[in-house]
Scaffold this motif. Structure first.
Motif, PDB file in Angstrom:
ATOM      1  N   LYS A 214     -26.261  41.098 -55.469  1.00  0.00           N
ATOM      2  CA  LYS A 214     -25.102  41.590 -56.223  1.00  0.00           C
ATOM      3  C   LYS A 214     -24.708  40.650 -57.360  1.00  0.00           C
ATOM      4  CE  LYS A 214     -22.517  44.371 -52.923  1.00  0.00           C
ATOM      5  NZ  LYS A 214     -21.398  44.397 -51.985  1.00  0.00           N
ATOM      6  N   TYR A 215     -24.709  39.367 -57.083  1.00  0.00           N
ATOM      7  CA  TYR A 215     -24.117  38.421 -58.035  1.00  0.00           C
ATOM      8  C   TYR A 215     -25.203  37.653 -58.795  1.00  0.00           C
ATOM      9  CZ  TYR A 215     -20.126  39.799 -55.382  1.00  0.00           C
ATOM     10  OH  TYR A 215     -19.172  40.578 -54.794  1.00  0.00           O
TER      11      TYR A 215
ATOM     12  N   HIS B  21     -28.986  36.773 -63.880  1.00  0.00           N
ATOM     13  CA  HIS B  21     -28.721  37.532 -62.660  1.00  0.00           C
ATOM     14  C   HIS B  21     -29.779  37.360 -61.588  1.00  0.00           C
ATOM     15  CE1 HIS B  21     -28.742  41.168 -60.109  1.00  0.00           C
ATOM     16  NE2 HIS B  21     -27.480  40.843 -60.003  1.00  0.00           N
TER      17      HIS B  21
ATOM     18  N   PHE C  81     -26.676  41.990 -64.754  1.00  0.00           N
ATOM     19  CA  PHE C  81     -27.026  42.753 -63.550  1.00  0.00           C
ATOM     20  C   PHE C  81     -27.840  43.991 -63.948  1.00  0.00           C
ATOM     21  CE2 PHE C  81     -26.014  46.341 -60.871  1.00  0.00           C
ATOM     22  CZ  PHE C  81     -25.882  45.874 -59.571  1.00  0.00           C
TER      23      PHE C  81
END
Ligand code: NAD
Length: 409
Positions: free
Chosen positions: A31-32, A60, A87
């Motif tokens: 996700k991060y 990312h 992302f």
């Protein structure tokens, strides 16, 4: 309404993971961003005063290859925006199947307020601060909103001076004289056109004939996309830029619009058109709506009024999750950004490859390769959509998640 683009990105990923039943630990782990840097750039202005600018670079994920993504110069750049854009790059590169991960950068600045000299010093100042975390095999930046081949040239020059290396593959989207690739300027818009051609074949029955198109934005991506639709039997009825839009029921001649914008600086006042606002453009009764300017333009606030049958997302993140759900209920076909606008980064890969191997391909060659790559990406996404009975967006994420998961393992 203030929509956080990073929350939008996470919500899209979670929706797709639910559909595919992906391991949730893996989803949490991607996700991060792996890391991001925030930099301070002091700039000597032409009048001798100093101004301080804030810049970012988010990296990312690099499971599939070096971090890769553009650099944006805009007053609304923020850490959350850069994180979200980095992302999306990871997933976009995986969907189009080029060996890159995701990165993105930006500076909070309105470049229109700077002289050419100030812009060059700011671009070089940014590189002075981020050079330790970029490089051809580590993180490869490119242009995005308000940046271009000339700015990439300044940045590359600064990078090579500081590091004492000859490393043209550090930046893509360069001018041809500076090691850029033929076809890169056209690539995002043309790539969107190649995908739309396939969409029209697949959805011919629902769409029927007399297809009309409204395009928000008239920058690099929108202009080449508009040109690329020439053989698709479509009528472009609306275009816009930051100053507003123009509409003509009879269709707009793209070349005339380009010439008008070039001579007057805006689309407004284009002969044979009436003025509309950017908001009105999004709600026109057209067959195909193409947001090609900014994120979060289709939201819970206006989604119910959208009348298009197909939305081709050439901007990054133009649709909020609430709007997306409504479009799904209304059976509006949304072709997601991570597929529709991936032609740019695919061609950035070709540029990087040519630089790394000291090769130089013709434009014809590049565009032919690009067309085949976009068709392959479209096919994987379409097959996944059919398999999981889901939206094109979730299908594109599932294709990407599977490829990233495989590389991570
Ligand atoms: P650009 O700077 O060339 O063009 C941006 C366009 O948006 C201009 O016509 C500008 O007038 C218009 N605009 C600015 N503010 C606006 C507003 N408030 N309302 C309506 N229009 C506005 O940028 P670009 O390279 O064409 O990028 C456009 C979008 O495509 C961005 O979301 C970018 O992230 C995305 N994108 C670009 C590429 C690429 O290769 N350039 C690749 C993938 C995605």
């Amino acid at each position: 309404m203030n929509i956080n683009p990073f929350q939008t990105a996470i919500s899209q990923l979670e929706d797709a993971a639910k559909v595919a039943g992906t391991d949730l630990d893996f989803i949490e782990a991607i996700k991060y961003p792996d890391r991001y840097v925030e930099v301070t750039i002091p700039l000597k202005m032409d009048d001798g005063t100093q101004k301080i600018f804030q810049g970012f670079r988010a990296q990312h994920n690099n499971a599939r290859g070096p971090y890769k993504g553009g650099i944006r110069f805009h007053p609304q750049v923020s850490l959350d925006e850069v994180r979200a854009l980095s992302f999306w790059m990871t997933f976009k590169n995986a969907v189009v199947n080029v060996p890159f991960g995701g990165g993105k950068g930006g500076i909070i600045v309105d470049p229109k307020e700077l002289s050419e000299g100030e812009l060059e010093r700011l671009s070089r100042g940014y590189v002075k601060k981020i050079y330790p975390v970029i490089g051809p095999s580590f993180d490869v930046p490119a242009p995005d909103v308000n940046t271009n081949g000339k700015i990439m040239g300044w940045m590359l020059d600064e990078y090579e001076k500081i590091t004492g290396t000859k490393a043209p593959a550090t930046f893509t989207g360069k001018s041809l004289e500076n090691g850029g690739s033929q076809g890169r300027t056209e690539a995002t818009g043309f790539g969107g056109g190649y995908v739309l051609r396939e969409v029209l074949k697949e959805h011919a029955v629902e769409l029927k004939d007399n297809l009309t198109v409204a395009i928000q934005g008239f920058g690099n991506v929108a202009t080449y996309f508009a040109e690329s639709t020439a053989g698709l039997n479509l009528k472009i009825v609306a275009l816009s830029d930051s100053k507003g839009g123009v509409y003509s029921e009879l269709g707009i001649d793209v070349a005339a619009a380009e010439a008008h914008k070039k001579s007057t600086g805006a689309l407004r006042g284009l002969a044979g058109t009436t003025e509309i606002t950017n908001e009105q453009l999004l709600e026109l009764p057209v067959s195909i709506l193409v947001p090609a300017a900014f994120e979060n333009v289709l939201t819970a606030e206006n989604a119910a009024r959208v009348k298009a049958k197909v939305i081709l997302e050439l901007a990054n993140g133009p649709t909020s999750p609430e709007a997306d759900r409504l479009f799904e209920q209304k059976e509006i076909v949304v072709i997601p950004d991570i597929l529709a606008n991936s032609g740019g980064v695919a061609t950035s890969y070709y540029e990087w490859y040519q630089n790394m191997h000291n090769e130089s391909w013709t434009k014809e060659d590049v565009l032919k390769k690009l067309d085949a790559l976009m068709v392959a990406a479209w096919k994987s996404v379409h097959e996944t959509k059919v398999k999981y009975k889901t939206s094109y967006r979730s299908a594109a994420y599932i294709v990407a998640i599977n490829r990233i998961e495989e590389a991570t393992k």
